[in-house]
Design a protein around this motif. Structure first.
Motif, PDB file in Angstrom:
ATOM      1  N   GLU A  14      -3.341   0.586  -3.970  1.00 30.60           N
ATOM      2  CA  GLU A  14      -2.057   0.049  -4.422  1.00 30.60           C
ATOM      3  C   GLU A  14      -0.944   0.366  -3.419  1.00 30.60           C
ATOM      4  OE1 GLU A  14      -1.417   1.611  -8.343  1.00 30.60           O
ATOM      5  OE2 GLU A  14      -3.054   0.424  -9.207  1.00 30.60           O
ATOM      6  N   VAL A  15      -0.926   1.597  -2.914  1.00 29.11           N
ATOM      7  CA  VAL A  15       0.097   2.001  -1.944  1.00 29.11           C
ATOM      8  C   VAL A  15      -0.030   1.174  -0.667  1.00 29.11           C
ATOM      9  CG1 VAL A  15       0.852   3.894  -0.450  1.00 29.11           C
ATOM     10  CG2 VAL A  15       0.387   4.331  -2.868  1.00 29.11           C
ATOM     11  N   GLU A  18       1.105  -2.404  -1.175  1.00 25.31           N
ATOM     12  CA  GLU A  18       2.571  -2.497  -1.224  1.00 25.31           C
ATOM     13  C   GLU A  18       3.175  -2.347   0.176  1.00 25.31           C
ATOM     14  OE1 GLU A  18       6.236  -0.025  -3.219  1.00 25.31           O
ATOM     15  OE2 GLU A  18       4.362  -0.166  -4.347  1.00 25.31           O
ATOM     16  N   ALA A  19       2.556  -1.536   1.023  1.00 24.27           N
ATOM     17  CA  ALA A  19       3.086  -1.283   2.370  1.00 24.27           C
ATOM     18  C   ALA A  19       2.759  -2.408   3.354  1.00 24.27           C
ATOM     19  CB  ALA A  19       2.538   0.040   2.906  1.00 24.27           C
ATOM     20  N   TYR A  22       5.408  -4.730   4.928  1.00 25.10           N
ATOM     21  CA  TYR A  22       6.318  -4.025   5.840  1.00 25.10           C
ATOM     22  C   TYR A  22       5.627  -3.705   7.158  1.00 25.10           C
ATOM     23  CZ  TYR A  22       9.067  -3.681   1.634  1.00 25.10           C
ATOM     24  OH  TYR A  22       9.756  -3.996   0.504  1.00 25.10           O
TER      25      TYR A  22
END
Length: 95
Positions: A14-15, A18-19, A22
């Motif tokens: 998940e992390v 999400e990253a 970016y």
């Protein structure tokens, strides 16, 4: 997070998900990171900061770290008889 805690594979995924936008957006770009405040005086924060900078480099960004000054600048100003103040987050002394 303490050294004994481990992220579950699901949370790691998940992390990273999400990253990813970016990472893609800033891939091969130079980014400036201010290093100051508590991060300079707390050993745990120093370690986390260093790990984060290394991670940014490993995923393809070009981090440049600048010294935020912090207490060292306050001490120097005091020694030369100056007083700084912060205006909209920027240290201001005199001309």
């Amino acid at each position: 997070m303490s050294d004994t805690q481990q992220l579950t594979p699901t949370l790691k995924a998940e992390v990273l998900a999400e990253a990813l936008p970016y990472i893609k957006r800033f891939y091969d770009k130079t980014i400036v990171i201010k290093y100051g405040g508590n991060a300079m005086t707390d050993p745990k924060l120093q370690d986390c900061f260093a790990r984060d900078v290394v991670l940014l480099k490993l995923v393809g960004l070009n981090p440049v770290v600048v010294h935020g000054g912090g207490p060292q600048i306050d001490e120097l100003l005091r020694r030369v008889g100056k007083q700084g103040e912060f205006i909209q987050g920027m240290r201001v002394t005199d001309r």
